[in-house]
Scaffold this motif. Sequence first.
Motif, PDB file in Angstrom:
ATOM      1  N   ARG A 131       9.353   0.675   0.224  1.00 38.80           N
ATOM      2  CA  ARG A 131       8.564  -0.551   0.346  1.00 38.80           C
ATOM      3  C   ARG A 131       7.410  -0.476  -0.641  1.00 38.80           C
ATOM      4  O   ARG A 131       6.712   0.531  -0.696  1.00 38.80           O
ATOM      5  CB  ARG A 131       8.032  -0.714   1.759  1.00 38.80           C
ATOM      6  CG  ARG A 131       9.111  -1.008   2.760  1.00 38.80           C
ATOM      7  CD  ARG A 131       8.517  -1.584   4.042  1.00 38.80           C
ATOM      8  NE  ARG A 131       9.544  -1.865   5.013  1.00 38.80           N
ATOM      9  CZ  ARG A 131      10.330  -2.935   5.002  1.00 38.80           C
ATOM     10  NH1 ARG A 131      10.209  -3.816   4.051  1.00 38.80           N
ATOM     11  NH2 ARG A 131      11.240  -3.120   5.926  1.00 38.80           N
ATOM     12  N   VAL A 132       7.248  -1.541  -1.411  1.00 42.88           N
ATOM     13  CA  VAL A 132       6.205  -1.584  -2.439  1.00 42.88           C
ATOM     14  C   VAL A 132       5.271  -2.751  -2.135  1.00 42.88           C
ATOM     15  O   VAL A 132       5.730  -3.880  -1.945  1.00 42.88           O
ATOM     16  CB  VAL A 132       6.821  -1.768  -3.851  1.00 42.88           C
ATOM     17  CG1 VAL A 132       5.740  -1.732  -4.916  1.00 42.88           C
ATOM     18  CG2 VAL A 132       7.888  -0.718  -4.127  1.00 42.88           C
ATOM     19  N   SER A 133       3.980  -2.470  -2.092  1.00 43.65           N
ATOM     20  CA  SER A 133       2.974  -3.527  -1.967  1.00 43.65           C
ATOM     21  C   SER A 133       2.619  -3.987  -3.372  1.00 43.65           C
ATOM     22  O   SER A 133       2.251  -3.177  -4.223  1.00 43.65           O
ATOM     23  CB  SER A 133       1.729  -3.012  -1.255  1.00 43.65           C
ATOM     24  OG  SER A 133       2.034  -2.719   0.090  1.00 43.65           O
TER      25      SER A 133
ATOM     26  N   PHE B 229      -1.518  -7.561 -12.508  1.00 48.19           N
ATOM     27  CA  PHE B 229      -0.420  -7.124 -11.648  1.00 48.19           C
ATOM     28  C   PHE B 229      -0.689  -5.679 -11.229  1.00 48.19           C
ATOM     29  O   PHE B 229      -0.925  -4.828 -12.082  1.00 48.19           O
ATOM     30  CB  PHE B 229       0.897  -7.233 -12.434  1.00 48.19           C
ATOM     31  CG  PHE B 229       2.136  -7.068 -11.618  1.00 48.19           C
ATOM     32  CD1 PHE B 229       2.580  -8.081 -10.784  1.00 48.19           C
ATOM     33  CD2 PHE B 229       2.888  -5.914 -11.707  1.00 48.19           C
ATOM     34  CE1 PHE B 229       3.741  -7.941 -10.046  1.00 48.19           C
ATOM     35  CE2 PHE B 229       4.057  -5.762 -10.983  1.00 48.19           C
ATOM     36  CZ  PHE B 229       4.484  -6.778 -10.144  1.00 48.19           C
ATOM     37  N   GLN B 230      -0.690  -5.425  -9.928  1.00 47.64           N
ATOM     38  CA  GLN B 230      -0.911  -4.071  -9.412  1.00 47.64           C
ATOM     39  C   GLN B 230       0.070  -3.808  -8.276  1.00 47.64           C
ATOM     40  O   GLN B 230       0.544  -4.755  -7.636  1.00 47.64           O
ATOM     41  CB  GLN B 230      -2.349  -3.911  -8.912  1.00 47.64           C
ATOM     42  CG  GLN B 230      -3.379  -4.125 -10.000  1.00 47.64           C
ATOM     43  CD  GLN B 230      -4.791  -3.795  -9.560  1.00 47.64           C
ATOM     44  OE1 GLN B 230      -5.021  -3.174  -8.527  1.00 47.64           O
ATOM     45  NE2 GLN B 230      -5.761  -4.196 -10.366  1.00 47.64           N
ATOM     46  N   PHE B 231       0.332  -2.546  -8.027  1.00 47.94           N
ATOM     47  CA  PHE B 231       1.291  -2.199  -6.972  1.00 47.94           C
ATOM     48  C   PHE B 231       1.052  -0.767  -6.506  1.00 47.94           C
ATOM     49  O   PHE B 231       0.413   0.035  -7.195  1.00 47.94           O
ATOM     50  CB  PHE B 231       2.732  -2.328  -7.483  1.00 47.94           C
ATOM     51  CG  PHE B 231       3.032  -1.426  -8.660  1.00 47.94           C
ATOM     52  CD1 PHE B 231       3.478  -0.127  -8.474  1.00 47.94           C
ATOM     53  CD2 PHE B 231       2.853  -1.884  -9.960  1.00 47.94           C
ATOM     54  CE1 PHE B 231       3.733   0.700  -9.562  1.00 47.94           C
ATOM     55  CE2 PHE B 231       3.109  -1.060 -11.043  1.00 47.94           C
ATOM     56  CZ  PHE B 231       3.551   0.232 -10.844  1.00 47.94           C
ATOM     57  N   TYR B 232       1.548  -0.472  -5.322  1.00 49.55           N
ATOM     58  CA  TYR B 232       1.615   0.926  -4.878  1.00 49.55           C
ATOM     59  C   TYR B 232       2.761   1.071  -3.895  1.00 49.55           C
ATOM     60  O   TYR B 232       3.190   0.115  -3.253  1.00 49.55           O
ATOM     61  CB  TYR B 232       0.294   1.400  -4.254  1.00 49.55           C
ATOM     62  CG  TYR B 232      -0.038   0.818  -2.906  1.00 49.55           C
ATOM     63  CD1 TYR B 232       0.474   1.358  -1.720  1.00 49.55           C
ATOM     64  CD2 TYR B 232      -0.865  -0.294  -2.794  1.00 49.55           C
ATOM     65  CE1 TYR B 232       0.174   0.819  -0.486  1.00 49.55           C
ATOM     66  CE2 TYR B 232      -1.169  -0.847  -1.570  1.00 49.55           C
ATOM     67  CZ  TYR B 232      -0.644  -0.287  -0.414  1.00 49.55           C
ATOM     68  OH  TYR B 232      -0.940  -0.838   0.806  1.00 49.55           O
ATOM     69  N   THR B 233       3.285   2.285  -3.826  1.00 56.32           N
ATOM     70  CA  THR B 233       4.311   2.617  -2.848  1.00 56.32           C
ATOM     71  C   THR B 233       4.049   4.031  -2.352  1.00 56.32           C
ATOM     72  O   THR B 233       3.585   4.893  -3.113  1.00 56.32           O
ATOM     73  CB  THR B 233       5.734   2.469  -3.428  1.00 56.32           C
ATOM     74  OG1 THR B 233       6.687   2.763  -2.397  1.00 56.32           O
ATOM     75  CG2 THR B 233       5.972   3.385  -4.606  1.00 56.32           C
TER      76      THR B 233
END
Length: 198
Positions: free
Chosen positions: A136-138, A150-154
């Motif tokens: 799951r990636v936020s 654009f940013q993300f974390y998992t």
Amino acid sequence: MPVSASLRGLSAALSFLLLATGCSSAPDYTPKPKGYNRIDLPPHSYQQLAPGHPYTFQYSQQARILRDSSYLAQPHWLNIYYPQLHANVQITYADLKGNHQLYNKLLEDARKLTSKHEIKATAIDESTMKTPNGMRVSVFELQGEVPSQFQFYTTDSTRHFFRGALYFRTATANDSLAPVIEYVKQDVVKLLNTLKYQ
């Protein structure tokens, strides 16, 4: 009537007629649509990250992998740099080693790093995506004149914490960069869909 008086009268009448037609309320022009510089983007093609990290993924063949050289950098922090686009995806990674306090701190830091753009952002859209590997990636998409769009974390909350942010090394307005932002976002989605931990 003298000729000069007649010419003056005719000249005044013509001047009035030209002035009257020049001030008509109906515009006789068509506004041009807003335009941007043409940006030729190459087709998407990918390559595998070289071994030596606790993770692997596919990234664009238009990009180069650079080690993060900041004084805070840890061993597996990388920059995916696009020389032609002046774009950079910063990757940070931490091995949680089951440390729940570290997990909470990194989670809070990820949220703070996104929310610090609220001053300039016109919107921050948060969503969750699920990768083919079950991660799951936020994902955070920021709009407006922000340095990171654009940013993300998992994370698996016990061992791996993987975070990234897209930046552009240019002063060009984000509305002009829109096609490039979308291009790199597609590459980031490919990266996330191919992300595996070693």
